[in-house]
Scaffold this active site. Structure first.
Site, short mmCIF file in Angstrom:
data_model
loop_
_atom_site.label_atom_id
_atom_site.label_comp_id
_atom_site.label_asym_id
_atom_site.label_seq_id
_atom_site.Cartn_x
_atom_site.Cartn_y
_atom_site.Cartn_z
N HIS A 1 -3.07 6.41 5.01
CA HIS A 1 -1.60 6.41 5.28
C HIS A 1 -0.75 7.97 5.00
O HIS A 1 -1.92 8.22 3.72
CB HIS A 1 -0.65 5.57 4.07
CG HIS A 1 -0.77 4.13 4.57
ND1 HIS A 1 -1.69 3.41 6.11
CD2 HIS A 1 -0.31 2.79 4.39
CE1 HIS A 1 -1.02 2.40 6.34
NE2 HIS A 1 -0.72 1.89 4.84
N CYS A 15 0.44 -1.10 0.04
CA CYS A 15 -0.07 0.08 0.43
C CYS A 15 0.89 1.15 0.29
O CYS A 15 0.35 1.58 -0.61
CB CYS A 15 -0.85 -0.21 1.20
SG CYS A 15 -0.30 -0.03 2.46
C1 2RA Z 1 1.07 -2.47 6.79
N1 2RA Z 1 1.99 -1.85 4.37
O1 2RA Z 1 0.70 -1.20 6.22
C2 2RA Z 1 1.85 -2.80 5.63
C3 2RA Z 1 0.48 -4.33 4.96
N2 2RA Z 1 -0.47 -3.26 4.21
O2 2RA Z 1 1.17 -2.57 7.50
#
Ligand code: 2RA
Length: 341
Positions: free
Chosen positions: A250, A134
């Site tokens: 994120h 991601c």
């Molecule tokens: C996380 N990118 O954010 C890793 C798995 N989705 O934990």
């Protein structure tokens, strides 16, 4: 004929989002199968329908090799172990596996695809196409239009990763820990070890496992996956990945060093027309992407565009995307759309 689609890992956070995205894009499926472990078999999951599949509920079937008979596209998000265990059955059934796990991303014979960046790579798959991590996806969606202005020499990225990246239990844990903290549940003398598991009112500079060089595997993924997706092994990526007390999106602070001069205006103009990018950048009016604001959205949101004067040709910006949608389920379904006739 319309494809038969299997969602493998249908009861997980990403699996449930696969079903939402299939509906949202009205994927032209003849049938949708919800597959999960024996423990979940028999449960029902809500599905709003897509293609020839009406709205209603799907009964979860056990994910066995036989479950893939007649399947054309298998969307996987059930962990690397399950993807590895089922790869043979899926490809033997003549289906294409689009795998959200990290199992095959760096395999030579497996394309690693972000449709806005390297759609052409689906052409050489031999049964499996990998969905990138991601934190890599949202970064390369923004890097691609910039790279087309001038080759990128080096990227420095610090991530602020939501609890959703660690799955539904981690999101629940954020809620529970925050409530306990606010209810004044007395903090026992927290050890360092205990803090490593306390995400409420904390940030944890540790995602995935530590490697010999002191970086984490999450940081390693951002380095090697970017090189593969951008098809440029020369791009240098320095990553620091941090878990923050946010539910779904994120955030990423990104500094880019180009080979040639790139003005902020040229960067902004390129981003404003780039597929998948939404520029939210009006600092005078406090307009910038914020993870708390953008849960459930599909875009890669870019703001805080500015010159980075510390290198000869530098641009800095802030990048936010929903980890479960563009970071996982939406990107995988967009790959499936590339496979449609
Ligand atoms: C996380 N990118 O954010 C890793 C798995 N989705 O934990």
């Amino acid at each position: 004929a319309n494809p038969v689609v299997a969602v493998a890992g249908a009861t997980g956070a990403v699996g449930q989002e696969f079903l939402r995205v299939l509906h949202d894009v009205d994927f032209p499926a003849a049938e949708v199968r919800a597959l999960a472990s024996a423990r979940s078999a028999g449960k029902t999951v809500p599905f709003e329908g897509c293609g020839q599949v009406p709205a209603g509920e799907l009964t979860v079937q056990e994910m066995t090799p036989e479950a893939f008979e007649g399947v054309d596209i298998a969307l996987f998000s059930a962990g690397a172990g399950v993807s590895k265990a089922m790869r043979e059955a899926v490809t033997a059934a003549g289906a294409v596996m689009i795998d959200n796990s990290s199992a095959f991303r760096m395999d030579e014979d497996v394309p690693l695809v972000v449709p806005e960046v390297n759609p052409q790579d689906v052409a050489w798959h031999s049964g499996v196409i990998a969905n990138p991590n991601c934190s890599t996806i949202q970064m390369v969606v923004a890097l691609k239009p910039l790279y087309d202005l001038s080759p990128i020499k080096r990227v420095v990225v610090s991530t602020y990763q939501a609890a959703s990246g660690a799955g539904a239990p981690a999101m629940a844990e954020l809620f529970d820990q925050t409530r306990d903290y606010l209810n004044g549940t007395p903090d026992e003398e927290l050890t360092i070890e205990a803090f490593a598991h306390r995400i409420a009112f904390n940030t944890i500079p540790h995602i995935d496992v530590f490697m010999d060089d002191g970086s984490t595997k999450e940081e390693w993924k951002m380095v090697v996956e970017t090189k593969k997706i951008m098809n440029d092994p020369a791009i240098e990526v320095a990553a620091t990945c941090v878990r923050v007390p946010v539910l779904r999106c994120h955030g990423e602070s990104i500094n880019v060093e180009f080979a040639d001069e790139v003005t902020v205006e040229a960067a902004r103009a390129a981003l404003e027309v780039a597929p998948g990018v939404v520029v939210m950048d009006d600092t005078e009016n406090k307009v910038y992407p914020m993870p708390g604001l953008l849960a459930g959205t599909d875009g890669t949101f870019v703001g805080r565009l500015r010159k980075d004067p510390t290198v000869p040709h530098g641009i800095a910006f802030w990048d936010v995307a929903d980890q479960i949608r563009k970071g996982a389920a939406l990107n995988a379904v967009q790959i499936a759309q590339l496979l449609l006739p």
